[in-house]
Design an enzyme around this catalytic site. Structure first.
Site, PDB file in Angstrom:
ATOM      1  NE  ARG A   1      77.474  -7.554  37.620  1.00  0.00           N
ATOM      2  CZ  ARG A   1      76.035  -6.953  37.202  1.00  0.00           C
ATOM      3  NH1 ARG A   1      75.401  -7.978  36.705  1.00  0.00           N
ATOM      4  NH2 ARG A   1      75.262  -6.270  36.598  1.00  0.00           N
TER       5      ARG A   1
ATOM      6  NE  ARG B   1      81.291  -2.241  39.896  1.00  0.00           N
ATOM      7  CZ  ARG B   1      80.484  -1.632  39.052  1.00  0.00           C
ATOM      8  NH1 ARG B   1      80.495  -0.306  38.374  1.00  0.00           N
ATOM      9  NH2 ARG B   1      79.421  -2.547  38.649  1.00  0.00           N
TER      10      ARG B   1
ATOM     11  NE  ARG C   1      74.829  -5.956  32.016  1.00  0.00           N
ATOM     12  CZ  ARG C   1      74.502  -5.463  32.901  1.00  0.00           C
ATOM     13  NH1 ARG C   1      73.831  -4.292  33.152  1.00  0.00           N
ATOM     14  NH2 ARG C   1      75.231  -4.995  34.014  1.00  0.00           N
TER      15      ARG C   1
ATOM     16  CE  LYS D   1      75.545   1.211  41.393  1.00  0.00           C
ATOM     17  NZ  LYS D   1      75.233  -0.346  41.527  1.00  0.00           N
TER      18      LYS D   1
END
Ligand code: AMP
Length: 193
Positions: free
Chosen positions: A150, A88, A139, A13
């Site tokens: 996630r 989300r 990260r 994205k």
């Protein structure tokens, strides 16, 4: 042009949003980037969000809706914007519908990048390995364990957002497993058509 990019973490994205920024001259509004900036700056929002972000979970609807509510009213977003990572949850999608209506803004498209979860997991493990090999740091929420959480959060809480937009006839789907340029071409195709 106001559009939403949907798709699981790691679907590309961010990459596609950057290209759309160039093409349309509108900003990419990434709640993930805004939250990371808040964490870095140590703001009250950042302090609340830090632990849940690192674990791979979702920050509260209230926080992210508040962030987006202010952000879409800023001058650089007057001509449009690309939402990346928001909404989300269905509650966020409903709040966005209400926010846009209140601001008399219309939504041009919701584009979903469809990907294969197994291939995505392999992609993220690879990316982590390559980053480390190149001397970089991964990260905190891109390590394979957090990434798995996630993905689970996406499946459980964000996949219904696609259904929400499909129901109101706004959803366009693109194959996110195709090469990056092909995905860009497919997005341009659905936006033009
Ligand atoms: P991202 O960069 O979009 O993958 O976001 C990184 C992290 O920020 C996510 O794993 C969540 O913890 C948090 N986050 C970003 N956007 C949202 C959102 N719309 N709702 C809840 N949490 C979010």
């Amino acid at each position: 042009m106001r559009l939403i990019l949907l798709g699981p973490p790691g679907a590309g994205k961010g990459t596609q949003a950057a290209r759309l920024v160039e093409k349309y001259g509108i900003p990419q509004l990434s709640t993930g980037d805004m939250l990371r900036a808040a964490v870095k700056a140590g703001t009250p929002v950042g302090l609340k969000a830090k632990a849940v972000m690192e674990s791979g979970g979702l920050v509260s609807d209230e926080i992210v809706i508040g962030i987006i509510k202010d952000r879409i009213k800023e001058a650089d977003a007057a001509k449009g914007f690309i939402l990346d990572g928001f909404p989300r949850t269905v509650a966020q999608a409903e709040a966005l519908t209400a926010l846009l209506a209140a601001e008399k803004m219309n939504l041009d498209a919701v584009v979903e990048l469809k990907v294969d979860e197994k291939a995505l997991m392999a992609r993220i493990e690879n990316r982590a390995r390559e980053t480390v090999a190149a001397g970089g740091t991964v990260r905190a929420d891109d390590n394979p364990e957090s990434f798995k959480i996630r993905l689970d959060a996406y499946r459980e809480q964000t996949a219904p957002v696609s259904a929400y937009y499909a129901k109101i006839g706004e959803l366009k789907t693109v194959d996110g497993m195709a090469p990056i340029d092909a995905v860009t071409a497919a997005i341009n195709g659905v936006l033009a058509g």
